[in-house]
Every structure is written in structure tokens, then in C-alpha cells.
Write a protein that holds these residues in place. Sequence first.
Motif, PDB file in Angstrom:
ATOM      1  N   ASP A 168       0.992  -1.296  -0.066  1.00 12.82           N
ATOM      2  CA  ASP A 168      -0.105  -0.208  -0.246  1.00 12.82           C
ATOM      3  C   ASP A 168       0.798   1.508  -0.086  1.00 12.82           C
ATOM      4  OD1 ASP A 168      -2.201  -1.994   0.025  1.00 12.82           O
ATOM      5  OD2 ASP A 168      -2.699  -1.477   2.104  1.00 12.82           O
ATOM      6  N   PHE A 169       2.143   0.947   1.146  1.00 15.48           N
ATOM      7  CA  PHE A 169       2.891   2.172   1.097  1.00 15.48           C
ATOM      8  C   PHE A 169       4.312   1.511   1.248  1.00 15.48           C
ATOM      9  CE2 PHE A 169      -1.251   2.838   3.697  1.00 15.48           C
ATOM     10  CZ  PHE A 169      -1.761   4.181   3.429  1.00 15.48           C
ATOM     11  N   GLY A 170       4.866   2.861   0.261  1.00 17.35           N
ATOM     12  CA  GLY A 170       6.489   2.653   0.493  1.00 17.35           C
ATOM     13  C   GLY A 170       6.472   3.957   0.431  1.00 17.35           C
ATOM     14  N   ILE A 171       7.560   3.979   2.240  1.00 15.72           N
ATOM     15  CA  ILE A 171       7.676   5.721   3.024  1.00 15.72           C
ATOM     16  C   ILE A 171       9.289   4.903   2.747  1.00 15.72           C
ATOM     17  CG2 ILE A 171       7.409   6.469   5.483  1.00 15.72           C
ATOM     18  CD1 ILE A 171       4.951   4.895   5.641  1.00 15.72           C
ATOM     19  N   ILE A 172       9.990   6.353   1.855  1.00 17.25           N
ATOM     20  CA  ILE A 172      11.371   6.455   2.462  1.00 17.25           C
ATOM     21  C   ILE A 172      12.136   7.909   2.428  1.00 17.25           C
ATOM     22  CG2 ILE A 172      11.511   4.633   0.122  1.00 17.25           C
ATOM     23  CD1 ILE A 172      11.607   7.360  -1.912  1.00 17.25           C
ATOM     24  N   GLY A 173      13.337   7.915   3.216  1.00 16.59           N
ATOM     25  CA  GLY A 173      14.061   8.932   3.393  1.00 16.59           C
ATOM     26  C   GLY A 173      14.933   9.274   2.290  1.00 16.59           C
ATOM     27  N   VAL A 174      15.601  10.375   2.217  1.00 16.20           N
ATOM     28  CA  VAL A 174      16.529  10.596   1.159  1.00 16.20           C
ATOM     29  C   VAL A 174      17.350  10.937   1.306  1.00 16.20           C
ATOM     30  CG1 VAL A 174      15.201  12.833   0.819  1.00 16.20           C
ATOM     31  CG2 VAL A 174      16.166  11.906  -1.108  1.00 16.20           C
ATOM     32  N   SER A 175      18.712  11.235   0.927  1.00 19.35           N
ATOM     33  CA  SER A 175      20.111  12.209   1.727  1.00 19.35           C
ATOM     34  C   SER A 175      20.144  13.009   0.774  1.00 19.35           C
ATOM     35  CB  SER A 175      20.893  11.582   0.953  1.00 19.35           C
ATOM     36  OG  SER A 175      21.172  10.313   1.851  1.00 19.35           O
ATOM     37  N   GLY A 176      19.286  13.813   0.165  1.00 21.99           N
ATOM     38  CA  GLY A 176      19.280  14.811  -0.551  1.00 21.99           C
ATOM     39  C   GLY A 176      18.015  15.221  -1.997  1.00 21.99           C
ATOM     40  N   ILE A 177      18.115  16.166  -2.457  1.00 18.21           N
ATOM     41  CA  ILE A 177      16.904  16.663  -3.588  1.00 18.21           C
ATOM     42  C   ILE A 177      17.270  17.655  -4.143  1.00 18.21           C
ATOM     43  CG2 ILE A 177      14.087  16.931  -3.928  1.00 18.21           C
ATOM     44  CD1 ILE A 177      13.990  16.400  -1.237  1.00 18.21           C
ATOM     45  N   ILE A 197      11.549   0.189  -3.714  1.00 20.42           N
ATOM     46  CA  ILE A 197      10.393   0.509  -3.754  1.00 20.42           C
ATOM     47  C   ILE A 197      10.028   1.536  -4.227  1.00 20.42           C
ATOM     48  CG2 ILE A 197       9.862   1.348  -1.283  1.00 20.42           C
ATOM     49  CD1 ILE A 197      12.234   0.830   0.028  1.00 20.42           C
ATOM     50  N   ILE A 198      10.088   2.449  -4.557  1.00 21.77           N
ATOM     51  CA  ILE A 198       9.091   3.318  -5.315  1.00 21.77           C
ATOM     52  C   ILE A 198       7.774   2.474  -6.674  1.00 21.77           C
ATOM     53  CG2 ILE A 198       9.201   5.230  -6.759  1.00 21.77           C
ATOM     54  CD1 ILE A 198      11.650   6.201  -5.706  1.00 21.77           C
ATOM     55  N   GLY A 199       9.426   1.573  -7.141  1.00 25.07           N
ATOM     56  CA  GLY A 199       8.508   1.107  -8.297  1.00 25.07           C
ATOM     57  C   GLY A 199       7.234  -0.313  -7.863  1.00 25.07           C
ATOM     58  N   SER A 200       7.308  -0.561  -6.130  1.00 26.63           N
ATOM     59  CA  SER A 200       6.600  -1.658  -5.767  1.00 26.63           C
ATOM     60  C   SER A 200       5.488  -1.028  -4.679  1.00 26.63           C
ATOM     61  CB  SER A 200       7.223  -2.468  -5.358  1.00 26.63           C
ATOM     62  OG  SER A 200       8.100  -3.385  -6.358  1.00 26.63           O
ATOM     63  N   GLN A 226       7.819  11.386  -9.166  1.00 33.72           N
ATOM     64  CA  GLN A 226       7.172  10.335  -8.736  1.00 33.72           C
ATOM     65  C   GLN A 226       6.905  10.637  -6.955  1.00 33.72           C
ATOM     66  OE1 GLN A 226      11.936   8.919 -10.222  1.00 33.72           O
ATOM     67  NE2 GLN A 226      10.223   7.204 -10.821  1.00 33.72           N
ATOM     68  N   ILE A 227       6.907  11.066  -6.536  1.00 35.68           N
ATOM     69  CA  ILE A 227       6.176  10.776  -5.372  1.00 35.68           C
ATOM     70  C   ILE A 227       5.249  11.191  -5.153  1.00 35.68           C
ATOM     71  CG2 ILE A 227       6.990  11.702  -2.968  1.00 35.68           C
ATOM     72  CD1 ILE A 227       9.054   9.975  -4.186  1.00 35.68           C
ATOM     73  N   ASP A 228       4.180   9.968  -4.673  1.00 39.44           N
ATOM     74  CA  ASP A 228       2.873  11.209  -3.907  1.00 39.44           C
ATOM     75  C   ASP A 228       2.353  11.661  -3.203  1.00 39.44           C
ATOM     76  OD1 ASP A 228       1.103   9.169  -5.851  1.00 39.44           O
ATOM     77  OD2 ASP A 228       2.387   7.481  -4.890  1.00 39.44           O
ATOM     78  N   TRP A 229       3.314  11.939  -2.340  1.00 41.53           N
ATOM     79  CA  TRP A 229       3.413  12.821  -1.502  1.00 41.53           C
ATOM     80  C   TRP A 229       4.409  13.203  -0.389  1.00 41.53           C
ATOM     81  CZ3 TRP A 229      -0.701  14.799   1.116  1.00 41.53           C
ATOM     82  CH2 TRP A 229      -1.705  14.957   0.861  1.00 41.53           C
ATOM     83  N   LEU A 230       4.957  14.420   0.339  1.00 35.24           N
ATOM     84  CA  LEU A 230       6.384  14.435   0.450  1.00 35.24           C
ATOM     85  C   LEU A 230       5.470  15.409   1.855  1.00 35.24           C
ATOM     86  CD1 LEU A 230       9.347  15.829   0.927  1.00 35.24           C
ATOM     87  CD2 LEU A 230       8.226  17.698  -0.858  1.00 35.24           C
TER      88      LEU A 230
END
Length: 258
Positions: A168-177, A197-200, A226-230
Amino acid sequence: MVNAINERQKAILELAKNQGFVATEQLADLLNVTPQTIRRDINTLCGQGFMQRFHGGAGQANSVENEAYHHRLHAFVDAKRRIAANVAKHVPNGSSLFLNIGTTTELVAKALVNHKNLKVVTNNLHVATILSNNDDCEVLIAGGLLRQRDGGIIGPATTEFIERFRLDFGIIGVSGIDSDGSLLDFDYQETLNAKAIIGSSRETILVADHSKFGRRAMSRFGHLSQIDWLFTDMDLPDDFLNLASAGGVGVKICCGAE
């Protein structure tokens, strides 16, 4: 052990984030302190991995290597907790979700400890340990190479495991945008897992405090569109707000407890 940084040191970090480089004399004038005080602050920040020293001043830490895990645990922790609390409100009971490597995703795990009937897939040993305290949560841990410095699991076997699921959800962190919306990390193998994770995931949630915007890192794994929510802690700079709007990304500003 990492010492907490003071408000002046936070201001120095913010200026370095916006300008890339800050001169000692400039900081002394702006913050109304002596150059010696600024040098001590820079020494402290460099010693903790937040900045890199250059002739006449300092700049952001380099784009090749991330800050040490124990430094990141203490950086912007209040902001990360607010983000985590809001993400937990967004995720209903009875959900399936991915949680990847990162100190913010670990705080999301803590915020989910009282949720019911969760199914969680993770490549983060800390996340798995945290959610083991929830008797109503089933945790599946990806196989692969254990990165001992932060409890992350990486490698081809990890990516293959993640790709077996559709959650249902992929919750990911990031080092930089980056300024063009590129999602960045320091470890190429970790970016492969985040991309999987984004693809799944049916819905992808990016958790990123304000320090991640404009921060450099060398490996790209996707784009903001590609992200639904930030979920973040401060209003976005105009260029990032425009990118999010153009990409149809929902933005949740987590200013305080709800």
C-alpha cells in the motif's frame, strides 16, 4: 558522543546550505560575534560532520560521503519527529508498507508502534527492532549485505526481495533533493533499493526535513514527480514548491503536533 548544536551554529548551517560556502568574517558580521567565536563554531560543526572546512570559512559537507549515523540521529530530530507523527496519522490500521534506511524512517517506525494489523517490509534492522515491540505488526526483513554503521541492508538480494511485493505504502527517506527535483543518496546500492520501493508501492511517501532541499549527493534514484506525498517540516522554497505542484505531489507541512 555528539553534542547538541546551539542556535548560532544552526544559523551557520542554514547559511551554508543556502550559499554553499560561508566566510568567517561574513559570519562574524551577520551574527554579531568575533571571528574567533565563529572559528570555534566551525570547528565544532566540522568535527561533527555537518560542514567541511575551506580556506577562509566552511561549506556543506561533501557530496561523496554521508554524515556519520550517530550524527544524523541527533540532527533536526524535533522536525523528524513531527514528520513521523504526521505520517503515522496518514497510514491507517491494516496497511502494508515499506520502510527503508534512514533516521527519519526509524522515527516513523516508532510512531507506528501502536498501529494494528500492519505488514511491514524493511531493509533497516533498526526499523525491524522498533516494530518488534508491536505484537500486531508482521515484519519481513530483506536479505543482503548488512551495513554495520547504520543497520541498513543493501545489495542485489535486497532489491530482488523488495521487488517481490506490491504494498500500500512506500515510505522512504532521502539524503538530498537537487534543484531539478532529483532524489539523491550517497550509496549506489541503497538507491537501487529506494527505486525498487517506489516501483513496488501503490502510494509513495517521501519524508524529508528542510535540510535535504538543495543538499548534494552523488547517486540519483528518482525524481520528485514520482512521489505521491512529501512530508516535511517547513514551507518549501519556491523552486521546489513549483516542482511539487507540476508533478502533482501532495505536500504536508508538519509544523507541530496535530
